[in-house]
Design a protein around this motif. Structure first.
Motif: not given
Lengths: 113, 112
Positions: A10-20
């Motif tokens: 699971t992953l919670v990320q803010p808008v505009g952040s990178p993803l891998s």
């Protein structure tokens, strides 16, 4: 036997952040590799597939990219996440020959806030 | 890619045989028909694949008429654990991989 791993779960990320997101397969060689996304209550959308190292085909134009640095490693990335990137991301592999039965990983639940 | 049409949902009682039909009117000569099962928060799982006539394995049967414009997945004596979404996929087994599209599938609800 073959196994497929995905992380994170699971992953919670803010808008505009990178993803891998990373996917690895064990117990087979030269597999076909796939990335899918499933939005809530929807079907699976094929994002990328790869038939070999460095060979990536994109199915849907978007702000995501994929790479296959090693035979059994498949990475999904983004430089800047959008709210619409939220969903359930699934990696799958298949043999490089018929019937191309796909074996799916446990998935990553991504929430972009 | 051949477009597939299947019912959005179905209900069945435990112990009954369930038949899910998929329409694929524009199926191509080199297309195969594949069915997957998906439980919530899991990836799909391969059930069965066929080209024509009938295919049977330990969990299901697949019936394909001569014109191949439809197919029927048959699940014998379903149990509560068969509650899942079932996808019908059509695509060629060539070119190094099978290019298929997962639609929204058929949501099967097994009732006790």
């Amino acid at each position: 036997s073959q196994t497929i791993h995905q992380w994170p779960a699971t992953l919670v990320q803010p808008v505009g952040s990178p993803l891998s997101l990373e996917c690895t397969v064990e117990g087979t060689s030269n597999p076909n590799l796939y990335w899918y996304r499933q939005a809530a209550g929807r079907g699976l959308q094929l994002l990328f597939y790869s038939v070999g190292i460095g060979q990536i085909s994109s199915e849907v134009p978007q702000n995501l990219s994929a790479s296959r640095p090693q035979d059994r490693q498949f990475i999904l990335s983004s430089k800047k996440l959008l709210l619409s990137d939220s969903g359930f991301y699934l990696c799958a592999w298949s043999e490089a020959g018929p019937p191309y039965e796909q074996y799916f990983g446990p998935g990553t639940r991504l929430t972009v806030t | 890619l051949a477009k597939t049409t299947q019912p959005i949902s179905m209900d069945s009682y435990e112990g009954q045989e369930v038949n899910i039909t998929c329409s694929h009117n524009n199926i191509a000569t080199n297309d195969y028909i594949t069915w997957y099962q998906q439980f919530p928060s899991q990836g799909p799982r391969f059930i069965i694949q066929g080209y024509k006539t009938k295919v049977t394995n330990e969990v299901a049967s697949l019936f394909i008429p001569a014109d191949r414009k439809s197919s029927t997945l048959s699940l014998p004596r379903v149990s509560l654990s068969d509650t899942a979404v079932y996808y019908c996929l059509v695509g060629p087994n060539s070119g190094g991989y099978q290019k298929v599209t997962f639609g929204t599938g058929t949501k099967l609800q097994v009732i006790p």
